[in-house]
Design an enzyme around this catalytic site. Structure first.
Site, short mmCIF file in Angstrom:
data_model
loop_
_atom_site.label_atom_id
_atom_site.label_comp_id
_atom_site.label_asym_id
_atom_site.label_seq_id
_atom_site.Cartn_x
_atom_site.Cartn_y
_atom_site.Cartn_z
N ASN A 15 0.78 -1.30 -0.07
CA ASN A 15 -0.08 0.18 0.12
C ASN A 15 0.61 1.08 0.03
O ASN A 15 0.31 2.38 0.50
CB ASN A 15 -0.97 0.04 1.06
CG ASN A 15 -0.44 -0.04 2.54
OD1 ASN A 15 0.84 -0.07 2.76
ND2 ASN A 15 -0.95 -0.40 3.67
N ARG A 44 2.82 7.79 11.50
CA ARG A 44 2.31 7.53 12.53
C ARG A 44 2.04 8.53 13.59
O ARG A 44 2.99 9.54 13.79
CB ARG A 44 3.50 6.39 13.34
CG ARG A 44 3.39 5.05 12.84
CD ARG A 44 2.18 4.43 12.86
NE ARG A 44 2.21 3.05 12.59
CZ ARG A 44 2.01 2.65 11.10
NH1 ARG A 44 1.25 3.54 10.42
NH2 ARG A 44 1.85 1.17 10.72
N GLN A 63 -5.45 4.26 18.18
CA GLN A 63 -6.49 4.21 17.24
C GLN A 63 -7.51 3.09 17.66
O GLN A 63 -6.88 1.82 17.96
CB GLN A 63 -5.66 3.74 16.08
CG GLN A 63 -5.05 4.76 15.29
CD GLN A 63 -4.55 4.64 14.07
OE1 GLN A 63 -3.62 5.58 13.33
NE2 GLN A 63 -4.74 3.80 13.61
N HIS A 82 -7.93 6.50 9.58
CA HIS A 82 -6.65 5.54 9.26
C HIS A 82 -6.76 4.90 7.91
O HIS A 82 -7.19 3.68 7.91
CB HIS A 82 -5.74 4.84 10.20
CG HIS A 82 -4.45 4.33 9.84
ND1 HIS A 82 -3.70 3.74 10.65
CD2 HIS A 82 -3.78 4.33 8.64
CE1 HIS A 82 -2.39 3.40 10.16
NE2 HIS A 82 -2.53 3.90 8.75
P1 NDP Z 1 10.53 2.55 3.96
O1 NDP Z 1 11.16 1.72 4.85
O2 NDP Z 1 10.38 2.01 2.67
O3 NDP Z 1 11.28 3.93 4.26
C1 NDP Z 1 11.42 4.66 5.45
C2 NDP Z 1 12.56 5.65 5.55
O4 NDP Z 1 12.42 6.22 6.56
C3 NDP Z 1 13.90 4.94 5.14
O5 NDP Z 1 14.42 5.24 4.18
C4 NDP Z 1 14.64 5.00 6.61
O6 NDP Z 1 15.99 5.31 6.47
C5 NDP Z 1 13.95 6.69 6.86
N1 NDP Z 1 14.13 6.83 8.34
C6 NDP Z 1 13.98 5.95 9.48
N2 NDP Z 1 14.37 6.88 10.66
C7 NDP Z 1 14.53 7.97 10.03
C8 NDP Z 1 14.77 9.46 10.59
N3 NDP Z 1 14.99 9.39 12.04
N4 NDP Z 1 14.91 10.26 9.89
C9 NDP Z 1 14.75 10.45 8.37
N5 NDP Z 1 14.47 9.26 7.92
C10 NDP Z 1 14.46 8.07 8.79
O7 NDP Z 1 8.92 2.65 4.64
P2 NDP Z 1 7.85 3.01 3.92
O8 NDP Z 1 8.12 4.40 3.05
O9 NDP Z 1 7.20 1.85 3.10
O10 NDP Z 1 6.70 3.55 5.04
C11 NDP Z 1 7.13 4.61 5.78
C12 NDP Z 1 6.34 4.47 7.01
O11 NDP Z 1 4.91 5.04 6.71
C13 NDP Z 1 5.95 3.24 7.95
O12 NDP Z 1 6.99 2.82 8.60
C14 NDP Z 1 4.65 3.36 8.35
O13 NDP Z 1 4.68 3.81 9.76
C15 NDP Z 1 3.97 4.37 7.63
N6 NDP Z 1 2.92 3.58 6.68
C16 NDP Z 1 1.74 4.39 6.76
C17 NDP Z 1 0.61 3.76 6.01
C18 NDP Z 1 -0.91 4.45 6.39
O14 NDP Z 1 -1.85 3.82 5.72
N7 NDP Z 1 -0.97 5.67 6.79
C19 NDP Z 1 0.66 2.50 5.46
C20 NDP Z 1 1.89 2.19 5.19
C21 NDP Z 1 2.82 2.56 6.04
P3 NDP Z 1 16.74 3.91 6.51
O15 NDP Z 1 16.85 3.52 5.04
O16 NDP Z 1 18.19 4.35 6.87
O17 NDP Z 1 16.22 3.10 7.60
#
Ligand code: NDP
Length: 385
Positions: A147, A285, A314, A333
């Site tokens: 998603n 989140r 939630q 959500h």
């Molecule tokens: P990914 O794992 O593809 O990307 C997350 C990115 O965040 C990575 O590049 C990671 O870096 C980076 N990151 C982690 N910590 C930090 C920080 N402190 N500062 C800057 N960047 C950081 O995840 P997705 O893109 O798939 O999803 C992101 C989030 O979205 C999920 O964790 C989830 O909480 C949320 N989500 C929400 C949904 C909704 O329905 N609203 C559905 C799906 C997801 P690194 O590569 O170093 O780890």
């Protein structure tokens, strides 16, 4: 034979749909990173049906029951008297969606000696105590990428809705008005604004790609830099930290996972460093933003708008201040649970179950915890404590 305990959100208030607005959803075979979409041996649903609510049962009932397993589906997930807690002690598999999370705490895991597999139908397993799952040898898996694009579309929608003041304008129509000045007194073009994402993973990068044609100036911060050619293609500016990003952006979108580094990241101090009148969109989140700091910033005008679909807890209580704060565009959500997304993560859930029952390996990209340690995607995205 196994007991599978599945926690899903309630059916629509007017009942489970007997027909749909459209006759189906487009078929997607591959994600942008080249991985294939889920490939279970068969599907017992038509993509485009409502699968994420109790009666939809993620399309799993026929598959599980003909194989002799017991499937318990409930929306009653919180508190000691809940169906979830009652059914948990002899469950082998728990399935839950982040939109309606069945919090698998250490205490609950301790009461579930038969639990072998916890599946997140969707993405984001922060509702599972991963350290406890590691200690108890429970496999945790999610349907990676299912998603991500759905969420990125929601982000773009919310950015445009806030900047152009869409929701109040729509409300004037519902109220019988034609109050153009009221509608446009807070309405701007996105063009030429500075837009930044906190994290450029699957969702963050998809947001950047979708916003590029709007002729905005793009920015990102992340723990790792994007490949040089992607930075050049998107003409996106990298910031080594979030403070540097928020200083220059008119719009900030949060796409980082919730972990100790990001919890309460957007507090009074960080929001105070944003441009006055910036917009903040959080579909990552709820706990990444300090609840009351967001309200204060909207009331003072430091933020011109806030939107997102993630809350804590939630479901959000009726008196949650984000329901009534000014200039917000919150939804429940929902961004990752469009009918299109449901078709993919329901198929992915079935694929994971087929692997589990046949003793076949689960795709590495779906794994968060396996064999007493973080595994697959989990090794990269989560920390055990
Ligand atoms: P990914 O794992 O593809 O990307 C997350 C990115 O965040 C990575 O590049 C990671 O870096 C980076 N990151 C982690 N910590 C930090 C920080 N402190 N500062 C800057 N960047 C950081 O995840 P997705 O893109 O798939 O999803 C992101 C989030 O979205 C999920 O964790 C989830 O909480 C949320 N989500 C929400 C949904 C909704 O329905 N609203 C559905 C799906 C997801 P690194 O590569 O170093 O780890």
């Amino acid at each position: 034979m196994a007991k599978v305990l599945c926690v899903l959100y309630d059916d629509p208030v007017d009942g489970y749909p007997s027909s749909y607005a459209r006759d189906g959803v487009p078929r997607i075979d591959h994600y942008p990173d080249g991985h294939s979409t889920p490939s279970p041996s068969a599907l017992d649903f038509t993509p485009g049906e409502l699968l994420g609510s109790v009666s939809g049962a993620l399309g799993l009932r026929h598959f599980l029951e003909t194989a002799g397993h017991e499937l318990v589906v409930t929306s009653d997930k919180d508190g000691p008297g809940s169906v979830f807690e009652r059914e948990l002690p002899d469950a082998e598999v728990v399935i839950s969606q982040p939109f309606w999370p069945a919090y698998l705490t250490a205490e609950r895991i301790a009461k579930a000696p038969k639990l072998k597999l916890a599946i997140t139908a969707g993405i984001g397993s922060d509702h599972v105590d991963l350290a406890a799952a590691i200690d108890h040898g429970i496999t945790v898996a999610e349907v990676t990428y299912s998603n991500s694009v759905s969420v990125s579309e929601h982000v773009v929608m919310m950015i445009l809705s806030l900047v152009r003041n869409y929701l109040p304008a729509h409300q004037w129509v519902l109220d019988g008005g034609w109050n153009i000045a009221d509608c446009v007194a807070r309405s701007y073009d996105l063009e030429a604004m500075d837009v930044g994402t906190v994290a450029a993973g699957r969702i963050g990068t998809a947001v950047l790609r979708r916003l590029k044609p709007f002729d905005v100036r793009l920015h990102y911060t992340d723990r790792h830099r994007l490949p040089e050619e992607v930075e050049a293609e998107l003409d996106v500016t990298y910031h080594p930290d979030v403070q540097s990003l928020v200083r220059v952006c008119d719009v900030v979108t949060i796409n980082a996972p919730l972990h100790p580094e990001t919890e309460n990241l957007f507090d009074d101090a960080l929001i105070g460093r944003m441009k006055r009148g910036a917009y903040l969109v959080n579909t990552a989140r709820g706990k990444i933003c300090d609840r009351d700091a967001v309200v204060r910033a909207l009331e003072s005008g430091q933020l011109a708008g806030y939107a997102g679909d993630v809350w804590f807890p939630q479901p959000a209580p009726r008196d949650h201040p984000w329901r009534t704060m000014p200039h917000h565009g919150m939804t429940p959500h929902t961004s990752g649970t469009s009918l299109s997304a449901q078709a993919r993560y329901a198929a992915g859930t079935r694929e994971i179950l087929e692997c589990h029952f046949a003793g076949r390996p689960i795709r590495d990209e779906y794994l968060i915890v396996e064999g007493g340690r973080l595994a697959g995607t989990g090794k990269h995205s989560y920390s055990a404590k």
